[in-house]
Design a protein around this motif. Structure first.
Motif, PDB file in Angstrom:
ATOM      1  N   ARG A  50       0.674  -1.144  -0.056  1.00  0.00           N
ATOM      2  CA  ARG A  50      -0.099  -0.148   0.084  1.00  0.00           C
ATOM      3  C   ARG A  50       0.880   1.190   0.086  1.00  0.00           C
ATOM      4  N   ARG A  78       1.346   5.600  -1.043  1.00  0.00           N
ATOM      5  CA  ARG A  78       0.935   6.693  -1.405  1.00  0.00           C
ATOM      6  C   ARG A  78       1.724   7.510  -2.392  1.00  0.00           C
ATOM      7  N   PRO A 129      -3.042  -1.286   7.723  1.00  0.00           N
ATOM      8  CA  PRO A 129      -1.674  -0.741   7.464  1.00  0.00           C
ATOM      9  C   PRO A 129      -1.643   0.423   7.191  1.00  0.00           C
ATOM     10  N   PRO A 134      -0.325   3.576   4.712  1.00  0.00           N
ATOM     11  CA  PRO A 134       0.533   3.422   3.469  1.00  0.00           C
ATOM     12  C   PRO A 134       1.798   4.040   3.569  1.00  0.00           C
ATOM     13  N   ARG A 135       2.526   3.628   2.683  1.00  0.00           N
ATOM     14  CA  ARG A 135       3.955   4.102   2.866  1.00  0.00           C
ATOM     15  C   ARG A 135       3.660   5.348   1.676  1.00  0.00           C
ATOM     16  N   ARG A 136       4.634   6.452   1.854  1.00  0.00           N
ATOM     17  CA  ARG A 136       4.881   7.508   1.172  1.00  0.00           C
ATOM     18  C   ARG A 136       5.801   7.665   0.344  1.00  0.00           C
ATOM     19  N   GLU A 137       5.691   7.546  -0.979  1.00  0.00           N
ATOM     20  CA  GLU A 137       6.785   7.659  -2.229  1.00  0.00           C
ATOM     21  C   GLU A 137       6.615   8.890  -3.047  1.00  0.00           C
ATOM     22  N   LEU A 165      -5.521   4.755 -11.965  1.00  0.00           N
ATOM     23  CA  LEU A 165      -5.383   3.251 -11.925  1.00  0.00           C
ATOM     24  C   LEU A 165      -6.149   2.526 -10.935  1.00  0.00           C
ATOM     25  N   THR A 166      -6.774   1.278 -10.909  1.00  0.00           N
ATOM     26  CA  THR A 166      -7.419   0.565 -10.149  1.00  0.00           C
ATOM     27  C   THR A 166      -6.770  -0.605 -10.087  1.00  0.00           C
ATOM     28  N   ALA A 167      -6.649  -0.974  -8.614  1.00  0.00           N
ATOM     29  CA  ALA A 167      -5.933  -2.395  -8.400  1.00  0.00           C
ATOM     30  C   ALA A 167      -6.808  -3.661  -8.912  1.00  0.00           C
ATOM     31  N   THR A 168      -6.293  -4.319  -9.676  1.00  0.00           N
ATOM     32  CA  THR A 168      -6.854  -5.640 -10.133  1.00  0.00           C
ATOM     33  C   THR A 168      -7.169  -6.472  -9.033  1.00  0.00           C
ATOM     34  N   ALA A 169      -6.539  -6.795  -8.028  1.00  0.00           N
ATOM     35  CA  ALA A 169      -6.552  -7.698  -6.879  1.00  0.00           C
ATOM     36  C   ALA A 169      -7.116  -6.802  -5.786  1.00  0.00           C
ATOM     37  N   THR A 185      -7.573  -5.936  -1.663  1.00  0.00           N
ATOM     38  CA  THR A 185      -6.853  -5.741  -0.614  1.00  0.00           C
ATOM     39  C   THR A 185      -7.558  -6.008   0.499  1.00  0.00           C
ATOM     40  N   GLY A 209       4.052 -12.732   0.419  1.00  0.00           N
ATOM     41  CA  GLY A 209       3.055 -12.852  -0.587  1.00  0.00           C
ATOM     42  C   GLY A 209       1.762 -12.207  -0.180  1.00  0.00           C
ATOM     43  N   GLY A 243      -0.831  -5.550   1.620  1.00  0.00           N
ATOM     44  CA  GLY A 243      -1.086  -4.734   2.681  1.00  0.00           C
ATOM     45  C   GLY A 243      -0.085  -4.595   3.835  1.00  0.00           C
ATOM     46  N   TRP A 292       9.078  -3.815   2.485  1.00  0.00           N
ATOM     47  CA  TRP A 292       9.121  -3.828   1.125  1.00  0.00           C
ATOM     48  C   TRP A 292      10.164  -4.992   0.802  1.00  0.00           C
ATOM     49  N   GLY A 333      10.455  -6.838  -1.780  1.00  0.00           N
ATOM     50  CA  GLY A 333      11.024  -6.862  -3.138  1.00  0.00           C
ATOM     51  C   GLY A 333      12.100  -5.960  -3.603  1.00  0.00           C
TER      52      GLY A 333
END
Lengths: 288, 687
Positions: free
Chosen positions: A213, A215, B27, B29-32, B43-47, B49, B649, B652, B657, B659
């Motif tokens: 998740r 932002r 949880p 959200p992380r800010r990027e 964009l909308t998530a395909t899966a 949450t 896997g 949320g 992270w 990956g």
């Protein structure tokens, strides 16, 4: 970094031979150059003797050479001409960003490529100038680097004061809406200018490697945008599709104007992008 | 199981709050920061949450938190029983040489006893049974809190001398603390019978005894080797045990290289064993120590000084003028045979005997009555090896009125000639060497012939006195011990006049065996000189600078009687060019296994029921101070790792992270990242 830039750029360019840009419309843009074109034409350097043919003026006979034998010879000189290449890099806020400490900022890579290309061009005897700079075409890399510091390069360029039939190279992330890009390229193509578009992307922009998740935010207080993505993995494919569509649109715009288009990522070596630019600008063998 | 810090368990009450927090709080959200945001808008998530954390993840995290709390409460699974009695705990530690093997385990066992005392809130005192470095008799230290005693225990080192249990018993009799007595034994008794009984009685009188003994055999003791003709015999003494105890002895040179390794085994019930070390003289002269392989102790190491190596040989010829004539002189062959491996000296008898010398070779030199005879006789009595060669002079002398008594056998008058123009007999070859002779094993060449010899009186030349014979049985080499020394007679000359023997390799081998047979000579020091300690051994058999209290020894008298003690620690004494070795085992009684202290096991019976190895070092060390906290924390770490693997896997997740490291983009430092406090393993993460 600005002081080191020309050195790095020259080191980068040193591995490629000098770049000779084909001067397509000689009548319009030819200027007496310093570099030979390796063909017969106007110039100072001796190129070859050839036998006198009917139709040559008698004044063209080289008497000194002709006196050595029974035939008459005509002295021909090498054609020397120079092409002007106009360079531009995007210096906007979106270029001054990088996703991790391991990769350079996009603007840094763009300037490096620009200077390296300029180094190649200068060695080939071409003229180089920056779009948006009122200064005269630069003949030295240091001078070009100074000019680069004075040109903000924000927003897509306009072809004010550019010579006709010159070449243009635009380097930027080109993430703006396609209509704006098309307008800018169209203005330049109408001068007319031919050229090349190079899109420089951060690897994070190319791959969207975030998870979970997140932002996402961009911009200052007034024009700030943000997007809350509940699960980044889920939108990664959609993002890649959009990015591909943007790049395809850019390629179409470039093709319509007779320009070239290529993409470079900042985690890839700059040599690859420089070689692509070199290939795009160098004359094709058949057009000599 | 007990907890060393039980109040930490109160934190377990907070677990339901954690449960609730994890369930209700989505949880964050992380800010990027991301320039290409235009492509992301809309964009909308395909899966989907999941709105909440799955129950199994909650359970895993709750388990991890509970394990951390339990671990911080310092659980002790194997806490051992409470120490008997009340009042201060007296810790008696054997710290003589025999305690050096498994010293860390002894310390751990002692520390576990201290832990049990500390948990019971008792004070403690320490008694080491060996005298300390200053020579002070064992004394009980002051009673102090356990925490302070720990540092004293850590500073305790095994000593390179034996325990003094009689003095320790005296110290125990003055103890009126009352509480329990824990005895960490080395399994040996320095003096059986009265002294040990007195010690055991004093232990029992001091309080209920908890005896901790090593599981294995007590430490073996390496005795000074015995020098034989062509070898050195290493001797190992071990307390008699019902099992076979194998051992290996390393013969090392001064620079620490191992020149030989011999193995042996002490038979079941035996108290010692021997292992011969066969080395050529060149290598044997380079030996500087014998080391018992295994745990290093001061008793498992024997330093060899010059006495084991230097064997100066003196040469005296009857006719000094012709002595060195090439090929005919009486000393010519001797010198060539001995020079490569011994130190040769020449002169008259008086000059040679003025210094220490191992072997004296008289080549056809007649010793008449007088001071020379007395000097030689006294020297042989003290341990010298006198080797004599026959010759014309000696043959003449045998008929005279004043017989030379420095001969192993009585000689018949004149000499015997074999072969020649006026004789029917032929020159005789040598017979094979008898196995009892020190020349045993030497190959006798076929071409050695003896043409002349002096003859021993047949009755006196018994089998034992004869080391080599001719083929017809006539003695060729005879010997007789005199006092600590020995006289050896070759019945032929030392040159080739009477026999081919000096021309053969057998001659060289015989002389080497003879020289190796001789007693070594220590550095030529003044008997009254005092030998200062140069390097001494510590309890682990390492040479080091001598302790301040180590005192010098007089070369002649004191050194011969000195036993390893705090004032004279084992090691090397004397000046650089004449080191003398004082070994722990020189004058140490053979080790004897200590009997069980009756009554001690009763107190330890609670532990015996549980583990079946009560009172041993291993059981004692099991109840360590660290307890089982590491195990609990490790389990918690495994749970967190499983959580992390599951999150890979799962959608949320809170802040991680996973990956990042696997993809092309390295982790980026971003102070804006908001980590939920306490739940994230990656606090303070940096790129």
């Amino acid at each position: 970094m600005p002081l080191l830039n020309p050195r790095r750029a020259e080191a980068l360019g040193a591995r490629l031979p000098p770049l000779l840009v084909a001067a397509e419309r000689v009548a319009a843009t030819v200027a007496q150059g310093v570099h030979g074109r390796r063909r017969v034409g106007q110039g100072d350097s001796f190129w070859q003797y050839r036998p006198f043919l009917p139709g040559d003026t008698a004044a063209s006979i080289d008497w000194r050479q002709s006196a050595r034998s029974d035939r008459n010879f005509v002295r021909e000189t090498e054609w020397e001409a120079a092409q002007t290449v106009c360079l531009w890099r995007d210096g906007g806020a979106s270029m001054r960003w990088r996703s991790a400490a391991g990769v350079p900022e996009k603007v840094e890579r763009a300037e490096l490529l620009l200077l390296a290309l300029a180094s190649l061009l200068l060695r080939g005897g071409e003229r180089v100038r920056l779009i948006g700079s009122a200064a005269r075409p630069a003949t030295a890399l240091d001078r070009l680097n100074e000019q680069l510091g004075q040109v903000p390069g924000v927003g897509l360029p306009s072809p004010v004061g550019l010579p006709r039939h010159a070449r243009a190279v635009l380097i930027g992330d080109l993430l703006t809406p396609l209509a704006e890009v098309q307008a800018a390229v169209g203005r330049m193509a109408s001068v007319p200018l031919t050229g090349h578009l190079l899109q420089v992307l951060d690897p994070a922009e190319a791959l969207l490697p975030y998870e979970g998740r997140v932002r996402f935010a961009w911009g200052e207080a007034a024009g700030a945008q943000d997007a809350l993505i509940p699960r980044v993995e889920g939108v990664r494919d959609a993002y890649a599709t959009r990015l591909a569509a943007q790049q395809q649109g850019l390629a179409d715009i470039a093709a319509a104007a007779g320009w070239g288009f290529s993409v470079h990522r900042t985690d890839h070596p700059p040599e690859a992008a420089l070689l692509a630019l070199y290939m795009a600008l160098s004359p094709e063998p058949g057009r000599r | 199981m007990i907890f060393a810090a039980p109040w930490v368990l109160l934190a377990l009450a907070g677990l339901p709050i954690l449960w609730w927090l994890l369930r209700v709080t989505p949880p964050a959200p992380r800010r990027e920061v991301f320039p290409a945001i235009r492509l992301l808008l809309g964009l909308t998530a395909t899966a989907e949450t999941p709105a909440r954390t799955p129950w199994w993840l909650l359970l895993l995290r709750g388990l991890a938190a509970a394990l951390v709390i339990v671990g911080l409460a310092r659980p002790v699974l194997d806490s051992g029983g409470a120490l008997p009695g009340s009042g201060p705990v007296l810790l008696v530690m054997d710290d003589g040489w025999a305690a050096a093997p498994e010293w860390p385990r002894r310390l751990a066992a002692a520390a576990s006893v201290l832990d049990r005392g500390e948990r019971a809130g008792r004070t403690a005192a320490l008694l080491g049974t060996a005298p300390d470095e200053t020579g002070a008799a064992p004394a009980i230290g002051p009673v102090m809190p356990v925490a302070e005693l720990r540092s004293r225990l850590a500073a305790l080192r095994p000593k390179p001398w034996p325990s003094d249990r009689a003095a320790a018993a005296a110290a125990l009799r003055g103890w009126h603390g009352g509480g329990a007595v824990a005895y960490v034994a080395d399994g040996l008794t320095d003096a059986p019978g009265v002294a040990w009984d007195g010690f055991a009685t004093a232990l029992r009188a001091a309080g209920p005894v908890l005896a901790l003994r090593p599981e294995g055999l007590p430490a073996p003791l390496l005795l000074p080797p015995r020098a034989e003709a062509d070898r050195l015999v290493a001797r190992v003494a071990q307390a008699a045990a019902p099992v076979v105890a194998p051992f290996a002895v390393l013969a090392q040179s001064g620079d620490g290289r191992t020149l030989a390794r011999v193995t042996g085994a002490v038979a079941a019930g035996a108290s010692g064993a021997e292992a011969p070390i066969a080395l050529p003289p060149e290598l044997r002269n380079r030996l500087s120590r014998l080391v018992l392989e295994g745990a290093p102790t001061a008793g498992g190491l024997v330093l060899l000084d010059e006495q084991w190596r230097r064997r100066p040989v003196g040469l005296v010829a009857g006719d000094a003028t012709a002595a060195d004539t090439p090929l005919t002189g009486p000393l010519y062959y001797l010198r060539r045979a001995l020079d490569p491996f011994t130190e040769l000296r020449e002169g008259d008898v008086k000059t040679l005997l003025a210094r220490d010398i191992s072997v004296l070779i008289l080549a056809d030199h007649v010793v008449g009555d007088g001071p020379e005879h007395d000097l030689l006789a006294a020297w042989v009595q003290k341990g010298g090896l006198l080797v004599r060669f026959a010759g014309p002079e000696m043959a003449n002398m045998t008929g005279s009125d004043t017989p030379d008594d420095l001969l192993p056998v009585t000689l018949l008058a004149g000499d015997r000639q074999l072969g020649g123009a006026m004789s029917w007999s032929q020159p005789r070859p040598l017979a094979a060497v008898a196995p009892a002779s020190p020349f045993a094993g030497l190959t006798v060449p076929d071409d050695v012939r003896v043409t002349r010899q002096v003859l021993a009186e047949p009755r006196r030349a018994s089998g034992e006195a004869t080391w080599a014979r001719l083929a017809d049985g006539t003695p060729l080499v005879t010997q007789a011990p005199r006092g600590a020394g020995r006289i050896v007679l070759f019945h032929v000359t030392a040159n080739a006049d009477w026999s081919d023997l000096p021309l053969s390799g057998l001659f060289v081998d015989m002389l080497r065996r003879l020289v190796a047979l001789a007693a070594g000579v220590a550095g030529s020091t003044d008997p009254q000189a005092s030998l200062a300690p140069a390097e001494t051994l510590d309890g682990f058999g390492q040479l080091g600078p001598p302790p301040p209290a180590a005192a010098a020894l007089t070369a002649a008298r004191e050194f011969a009687r000195a036993a390893a003690a705090p004032l004279h620690p084992p090691g090397l004494y004397g000046p650089e060019n004449g080191r003398r070795a004082l070994n722990l085992s020189d004058r140490l009684a053979p080790p004897l296994a200590a009997p069980e202290i009756s009554g001690a096991s009763r107190e330890a019976s609670g532990r015996r029921r549980r583990s079946g190895r009560a009172g041993t070092l291993a059981a004692g060390a099991g109840a360590g101070a660290a307890g089982d906290r590491p195990a609990a924390v490790a389990a918690a770490a495994r749970a967190v790792a499983a959580d992390r693997a599951a999150r890979r896997g799962s959608p949320g997740c809170c802040c991680c992270w996973p990956g990042r490291r696997t993809r092309t983009v390295p982790a980026m430092p971003n102070p804006a990242l908001d980590h939920p406090a306490g739940l994230c393993r990656h606090r303070g993460r940096s790129a």
